[in-house]
Motif scaffolding. Structure first.
Motif, PDB file in Angstrom:
ATOM      1  N   THR A   1       0.813  -1.213   0.000  1.00 52.15           N
ATOM      2  CA  THR A   1       0.000   0.000   0.000  1.00 52.15           C
ATOM      3  C   THR A   1       0.850   1.267   0.000  1.00 52.15           C
ATOM      4  OG1 THR A   1      -0.103   0.313   2.410  1.00 52.15           O
ATOM      5  CG2 THR A   1      -1.684  -1.236   1.427  1.00 52.15           C
ATOM      6  N   SER A   2       0.185   2.372  -0.306  1.00 47.12           N
ATOM      7  CA  SER A   2       0.766   3.707  -0.161  1.00 47.12           C
ATOM      8  C   SER A   2      -0.365   4.687   0.072  1.00 47.12           C
ATOM      9  CB  SER A   2       1.549   4.114  -1.419  1.00 47.12           C
ATOM     10  OG  SER A   2       1.846   5.508  -1.381  1.00 47.12           O
ATOM     11  N   SER A   3      -0.301   5.413   1.166  1.00 50.06           N
ATOM     12  CA  SER A   3      -1.313   6.436   1.442  1.00 50.06           C
ATOM     13  C   SER A   3      -1.122   7.659   0.563  1.00 50.06           C
ATOM     14  CB  SER A   3      -1.262   6.838   2.924  1.00 50.06           C
ATOM     15  OG  SER A   3      -1.589   5.752   3.749  1.00 50.06           O
ATOM     16  N   VAL A   4       0.058   7.800  -0.021  1.00 46.91           N
ATOM     17  CA  VAL A   4       0.337   8.934  -0.908  1.00 46.91           C
ATOM     18  C   VAL A   4      -0.331   8.734  -2.259  1.00 46.91           C
ATOM     19  CG1 VAL A   4       2.155  10.225  -2.101  1.00 46.91           C
ATOM     20  CG2 VAL A   4       2.511   9.455   0.256  1.00 46.91           C
ATOM     21  N   THR A   5      -0.200   7.540  -2.817  1.00 49.60           N
ATOM     22  CA  THR A   5      -0.758   7.255  -4.144  1.00 49.60           C
ATOM     23  C   THR A   5      -2.084   6.497  -4.080  1.00 49.60           C
ATOM     24  OG1 THR A   5       0.396   5.125  -4.320  1.00 49.60           O
ATOM     25  CG2 THR A   5       1.604   7.095  -5.030  1.00 49.60           C
ATOM     26  N   ASN A   6      -2.504   6.113  -2.865  1.00 55.32           N
ATOM     27  CA  ASN A   6      -3.694   5.284  -2.642  1.00 55.32           C
ATOM     28  C   ASN A   6      -3.535   3.872  -3.186  1.00 55.32           C
ATOM     29  OD1 ASN A   6      -5.381   7.004  -1.134  1.00 55.32           O
ATOM     30  ND2 ASN A   6      -6.002   8.096  -2.989  1.00 55.32           N
ATOM     31  N   GLN A   7      -2.307   3.464  -3.483  1.00 58.61           N
ATOM     32  CA  GLN A   7      -2.054   2.077  -3.860  1.00 58.61           C
ATOM     33  C   GLN A   7      -2.553   1.151  -2.758  1.00 58.61           C
ATOM     34  OE1 GLN A   7       2.098   1.096  -4.308  1.00 58.61           O
ATOM     35  NE2 GLN A   7       1.746  -1.110  -4.338  1.00 58.61           N
ATOM     36  N   GLY A   8      -3.279   0.117  -3.133  1.00 57.72           N
ATOM     37  CA  GLY A   8      -3.746  -0.872  -2.181  1.00 57.72           C
ATOM     38  C   GLY A   8      -5.055  -0.545  -1.494  1.00 57.72           C
ATOM     39  N   ARG A   9      -5.561   0.681  -1.679  1.00 57.00           N
ATOM     40  CA  ARG A   9      -6.798   1.057  -0.990  1.00 57.00           C
ATOM     41  C   ARG A   9      -7.961   0.150  -1.377  1.00 57.00           C
ATOM     42  NH1 ARG A   9     -11.509   3.494  -2.160  1.00 57.00           N
ATOM     43  NH2 ARG A   9     -12.538   4.603  -0.447  1.00 57.00           N
ATOM     44  N   ASP A  10      -8.225   0.041  -2.673  1.00 55.40           N
ATOM     45  CA  ASP A  10      -9.352  -0.782  -3.124  1.00 55.40           C
ATOM     46  C   ASP A  10      -9.127  -2.258  -2.799  1.00 55.40           C
ATOM     47  OD1 ASP A  10     -10.520   1.500  -4.108  1.00 55.40           O
ATOM     48  OD2 ASP A  10      -9.877   1.167  -6.174  1.00 55.40           O
ATOM     49  N   GLU A  11      -7.875  -2.683  -2.857  1.00 58.07           N
ATOM     50  CA  GLU A  11      -7.561  -4.075  -2.570  1.00 58.07           C
ATOM     51  C   GLU A  11      -7.845  -4.422  -1.103  1.00 58.07           C
ATOM     52  OE1 GLU A  11      -6.045  -3.001  -6.318  1.00 58.07           O
ATOM     53  OE2 GLU A  11      -5.638  -2.042  -4.393  1.00 58.07           O
TER      54      GLU A  11
END
Length: 306
Positions: free
Chosen positions: A281-291
């Motif tokens: 995840t990354s809170s900066v890019t929102n990577q992993g949020r939906d996952e």
């Protein structure tokens, strides 16, 4: 609806038996009734394993036996390519329970200083825990798309209570105190650990703990110890690797997040019978949020059904 207590399973830790089949339900990672064990159908184990596959959007090679296959999910029963069913940046296979994942409403409910003070409405909940300054509050804000639902602070260790946030009036995200903040008084750190671990062991509505680990740095001893403690106590766990947007320069000896993710899993592998689910995840890019939300949805919906 009040959900009654569901018994813990004692199959979480490593045992000296042959590896479970790929299709064996990872029941030890989800708090469910023991009765479901009698209906779990596992495929016959093979003496040879297929070549590893790459998780989407990463360079991590995942052996098939290290995938997290949710209960009631047979990955051989569909013509859809397996890689299309794995959540991006994770080892998690999607199941038929992955629905109603979107966050429509989020509200802070209360802060508690003991498990007994926590909400008693029986709604399922997911607990976020990790080392201080791992990005826990930022991740929570990202999940609900609210910048200040969980207040972030430049001073690590600010969260000192069990904080419940009700999502869609049907389940909870729980923000737990961070551990390992050296500047906190020893007595306070001891209290945090005591009531946090009491929450893990006695909270009947806890579906899973999401243990946050900083992927931008090498594995920390305290994170490895926390993961092993969760395993020893049969606490359902998902690893959430944070700060995956940060890239270290190889010339300075730093490793890419993907390398740190692989290293961490290697260090805890011998402590677990089956590979725990994990998400980058990354809170900066929102990577992993939906996952994360899809993974929570399939765990939650299966938990509610059983």
């Amino acid at each position: 609806m009040v959900v009654t207590h569901l018994p813990k399973l004692h199959t979480h830790f490593f045992i000296s038996t042959p590896p479970p089949s790929l299709y064996t339900h990872h029941l030890s990672l989800l708090r469910i009734p023991k009765s479901t064990l009698t209906t779990a159908a596992a495929a016959t184990s093979s003496t040879t394993h297929p070549p590893p596959i790459s998780t989407p959007d990463t360079h991590i090679q995942i052996p098939l036996q290290n995938l997290f296959v949710p209960p009631e999910t047979d990955i051989s029963a569909t013509s859809t390519p397996l890689t299309a069913r794995i959540l991006k940046g994770s080892n998690i296979v999607l199941s038929k329970y992955a629905n109603d994942a979107q966050v429509v409403q989020a509200e802070f409910v209360k802060s508690s200083v003991s498990t007994e003070d926590c909400p008693s409405d029986g709604l399922p909940e997911f607990a976020l825990v990790g080392r201080s300054n791992v990005g826990k509050s930022s991740l929570l804000n990202s999940l609900v798309r609210r910048k200040r639902l969980a207040l972030t602070s430049k001073k690590p260790g600010k969260t000192q209570c069990i904080n419940h946030f009700r999502i869609n009036d049907s389940w909870y995200l729980v923000d737990l105190p961070g551990y390992g903040y050296a500047a906190a008084p020893q007595e306070l750190r001891t209290d945090w650990n005591k009531f946090t671990k009491d929450y893990f062991q006695s909270r009947s509505t806890l579906v899973s703990v999401f243990l946050l680990v900083d992927a931008s740095i090498p594995a920390k001893k305290i994170d490895l110890e926390y993961a092993s403690w969760l395993g020893e106590n049969q606490i359902p766990m998902t690893l959430i690797f944070t700060k995956c947007d940060k890239r270290k320069k190889k010339k300075n000896g730093g490793k890419r997040p993907e390398e740190n993710v692989e290293d961490f899993q290697g260090l805890i592998r011998d402590f677990f019978q089956t590979a725990p689910p994990w998400i980058m995840t990354s809170s900066v890019t929102n990577q992993g949020r939906d996952e994360i939300l899809l993974h929570m949805a399939q765990l939650r919906n299966y938990w509610l059904k059983h």
